[in-house]
Design an enzyme around this catalytic site. Structure first.
Site, short mmCIF file in Angstrom:
data_model
loop_
_atom_site.label_atom_id
_atom_site.label_comp_id
_atom_site.label_asym_id
_atom_site.label_seq_id
_atom_site.Cartn_x
_atom_site.Cartn_y
_atom_site.Cartn_z
N SER A 243 0.86 -1.18 0.00
CA SER A 243 0.00 0.00 0.00
C SER A 243 0.89 1.23 0.00
O SER A 243 2.02 1.19 0.50
CB SER A 243 -0.90 0.02 1.24
OG SER A 243 -1.54 1.29 1.40
N TYR B 170 -1.63 -1.13 10.42
CA TYR B 170 -1.73 -1.15 8.96
C TYR B 170 -0.50 -0.51 8.34
O TYR B 170 0.12 -1.06 7.42
CB TYR B 170 -2.99 -0.42 8.49
CG TYR B 170 -3.23 -0.54 7.01
CD1 TYR B 170 -3.73 -1.72 6.46
CD2 TYR B 170 -2.96 0.51 6.14
CE1 TYR B 170 -3.95 -1.85 5.09
CE2 TYR B 170 -3.17 0.41 4.78
CZ TYR B 170 -3.67 -0.78 4.26
OH TYR B 170 -3.87 -0.91 2.90
#
Length: 261
Positions: free
Chosen positions: A154, A168
């Site tokens: 990401s 995350y």
């Protein structure tokens, strides 16, 4: 130089985790379009089977097969590969896409929010690739093509977003570095490992991009959020012979957000 052949995935077998929706589905559709047979896995059985049925109707009977399961544990990984073994004796492409996120303020961020995200986002790609190595090597021998592993990172593993998504951020940064380490180890055996770092794509995980695309687009140099074709094209490039010399790199697909931050 045969460019169409470089990007062809005819007769290749792929496994996409988290393939029933969002970025996983975009990637699945891209691989199917280029000729691969794609097995998708997800924890929600009904959604997994519905997506496989829909895509098989679109691309051909049996082209997309559902293997519902949970890859966040080694037991779940073993069960998934046992199910895959009922259909295939080799694997050409593995896409480690299944992921989770958790947002909560620093002072109250729970251990459960840490473990859930790290188990699925970091542990699963490593142990699934480890367990699938024999199948990937079999695919390498059978087809004469390099086997491919694509980890989905990401842009939040490359730079910060404003949200307090501690596990995350850490997990996706870990995926970027894990990709490099795995790539160096596996490349001599004919398994190429690379990664994709998506930006804003409409999905259940990225509800801001899904529900407020116009607002999000204003902060993206390209002036829009990602389209399914953008993600499909990146995955096809890395999965095909065209990406054979891209080893350990993370391909950023974000419309320029990361460099503009």
């Amino acid at each position: 130089m045969d460019i169409p052949a470089l990007f062809s995935l005819d007769a290749r077998v792929a496994l996409v985790t988290g393939g029933s929706r969002g970025i996983g589905r975009m990637i699945t559709e891209g691989l199917l379009n280029q000729g691969a047979t794609v097995y998708i896995t997800a924890r929600k059985e009904e959604a997994c089977r519905a997506t496989a049925a829909e895509l098989s109707e679109q691309f051909g009977e049996g082209r997309c097969v559902a293997l519902p399961g949970d890859v966040s544990t080694t037991a779940g990984i073993a069960a998934l590969l046992e199910d895959l073994g009922q259909h295939e004796s080799h694997l050409d492409i593995l896409v480690n896409n299944a992921g989770a996120a958790w947002g909560e303020p620093f002072d109250t961020f729970p251990e459960s929010g840490w473990d859930k995200v790290m188990d699925l986002n970091v542990k699963a790609p490593f142990f699934l690739t480890q367990a699938a190595k024999g199948l990937l090597l079999a695919g390498r021998e059978r087809g004469g093509h390099l086997a491919k592993v694509i980890n989905i990172a990401s842009i939040d593993g490359l730079s910060l977003n404003p949200m307090e998504t501690y596990s995350y951020h850490a997990s996706k940064a870990g995926v970027v570095h894990l990709t490099k380490r795995m790539a160096v180890t596996l490349a001599p055996e004919g398994i190429v490992v690379s990664a994709i770092a998506p930006g804003a794509f409409a999905s259940n995980m990225n509800k801001e991009a899904r529900d407020h695309g116009d607002e999000i687009s204003a902060a993206i140099p390209s002036g829009r959020i990602g389209r399914p074709e953008d993600m499909a094209a990146a995955a096809v490039y890395l999965a095909s012979d065209a990406g054979d010399y891209v080893v350990g790199s993370t391909l950023t697909v974000d419309g320029g957000v990361t460099i503009a931050r």
